[in-house]
Design an enzyme around this catalytic site. Sequence first.
Site, mmCIF file in Angstrom:
data_model
loop_
_atom_site.group_PDB
_atom_site.id
_atom_site.type_symbol
_atom_site.label_atom_id
_atom_site.label_comp_id
_atom_site.label_asym_id
_atom_site.label_seq_id
_atom_site.Cartn_x
_atom_site.Cartn_y
_atom_site.Cartn_z
ATOM 1 N N LYS A 224 0.782 -0.997 0.054
ATOM 2 C CA LYS A 224 0.097 -0.293 -0.067
ATOM 3 C C LYS A 224 1.281 1.092 -0.293
ATOM 4 O O LYS A 224 2.128 1.712 0.502
ATOM 5 C CB LYS A 224 -0.276 0.725 1.226
ATOM 6 C CG LYS A 224 -2.305 -1.306 0.290
ATOM 7 C CD LYS A 224 -3.614 -0.952 1.827
ATOM 8 C CE LYS A 224 -4.518 -1.880 1.445
ATOM 9 N NZ LYS A 224 -5.546 -2.317 2.047
ATOM 10 N N ARG A 264 -2.676 -10.519 5.389
ATOM 11 C CA ARG A 264 -3.266 -10.242 3.474
ATOM 12 C C ARG A 264 -1.740 -9.589 3.299
ATOM 13 O O ARG A 264 -1.946 -8.271 2.794
ATOM 14 C CB ARG A 264 -4.567 -9.506 3.350
ATOM 15 C CG ARG A 264 -5.725 -9.678 1.715
ATOM 16 C CD ARG A 264 -6.465 -8.600 1.760
ATOM 17 N NE ARG A 264 -6.742 -8.608 0.768
ATOM 18 C CZ ARG A 264 -7.076 -8.045 -0.471
ATOM 19 N NH1 ARG A 264 -5.590 -7.158 -0.231
ATOM 20 N NH2 ARG A 264 -7.270 -7.917 -1.752
HETATM 21 N N1 PMM Z 1 -7.999 -4.161 0.741
HETATM 22 C C1 PMM Z 1 -7.489 -4.410 -0.140
HETATM 23 C C2 PMM Z 1 -8.734 -5.598 -0.919
HETATM 24 N N2 PMM Z 1 -9.062 -5.409 -0.237
HETATM 25 N N3 PMM Z 1 -9.475 -6.268 2.210
HETATM 26 C C3 PMM Z 1 -8.961 -6.125 3.326
HETATM 27 N N4 PMM Z 1 -10.067 -7.111 4.394
HETATM 28 N N5 PMM Z 1 -8.430 -5.029 3.639
HETATM 29 C C4 PMM Z 1 -7.756 -4.242 2.886
HETATM 30 O O1 PMM Z 1 -7.045 -3.169 3.551
HETATM 31 C C5 PMM Z 1 -7.866 -4.675 1.841
HETATM 32 C C6 PMM Z 1 -9.218 -5.613 1.333
HETATM 33 C C7 PMM Z 1 -6.592 -3.050 -2.132
HETATM 34 O O2 PMM Z 1 -5.554 -4.223 -1.924
HETATM 35 P P1 PMM Z 1 -5.204 -4.720 -3.267
HETATM 36 O O3 PMM Z 1 -6.132 -4.360 -4.599
HETATM 37 O O4 PMM Z 1 -3.549 -4.695 -3.134
HETATM 38 O O5 PMM Z 1 -5.684 -5.895 -3.180
#
Ligand code: PMM
Length: 301
Positions: A224, A264
């Site tokens: 991020k 994650r």
């Molecule tokens: N961030 C993204 C997508 N899904 N889910 C949860 N629970 N927490 C998050 O901070 C989160 C998420 C966005 O990140 P990406 O597009 O790089 O996967």
Amino acid sequence: MTSMYKPPGLPEADRCLVMGVVNVTPDSFSDGGRWFDTGRAIEHGLRLAEEGADIVDVGGESTRPGAQRVTCDEEIRRVGPVVTELARQGVPVSIDTMRAEVAGHAVDAGALLVNDVSGGLADPAMARLVARTGVAYVLMHWRGHSHEMENRAVYGDVVKEVHDELRARLESMVDEGVDPGQIVLDPGLGFAKRPENAHNWALLAHMDTFHALGRPLLIAGSRKRFLGRLLTDPEGNERVFTECDDATLALTTLSADRGAWCVRVHNVRPSADAVRVAAAWNTGGARLDQGRGTPVGRSVR
Ligand code: PMM
């Protein structure tokens, strides 16, 4: 320190779990487009499981700042076959969606966890779906859709406000019939949090405040922008997300040490190793002495 909570239906381990990300989208934060094809997305999910992902999170809608929404039909078209095939092959699957209809399809196809970045705010039907199915549910802190979240990243005391808003959402979901035992909380790094205002770091520094809500915590900082911002070079250029995996690994290690239930991440293998190191360190190797170890990866085919 490991989390003492075990949401229903999910893998159990005496350590922080690792969730690997498969974005079946052309435009996500950090891996947009790479897995925007059913076959490649399935292959990627299987590879992440082999590299040590305890859960594979499948998403069909980008949540990067400024992103426009996709239709529900398109979201189901993207994620449906990927969830079905990964679950069929024995991979624990999570569905990353704000829509109850998509979540329902995915649960029917074998998903064990609904990961809702809106914490139930985007779709009023989500709480009923989660209550009815009894599925484990990630409730993330959220202040609005991608096109509006930047404007809403205004806080007096970010830790208190995120805590209070998460607690209010938790109570509301429980009022609608969800068992608190189904719920995992997530402070929502990068969502209505500004990298230049240290919002994300303040939340991470106060994980104890969020632990006090009594539910397992998911920490999702992988690649991020607040990491890129921290690693700005002397010329003032932020580190690009593709060069932030070492910083993500540091985040995993610290999150595991501070009792996160799960992290994650996009690049699974280093984090899968790190959570094992953190567990061995914190138990003084007790579980290794019993000969059980914590094997990395799984045979899924
Ligand atoms: N961030 C993204 C997508 N899904 N889910 C949860 N629970 N927490 C998050 O901070 C989160 C998420 C966005 O990140 P990406 O597009 O790089 O996967």
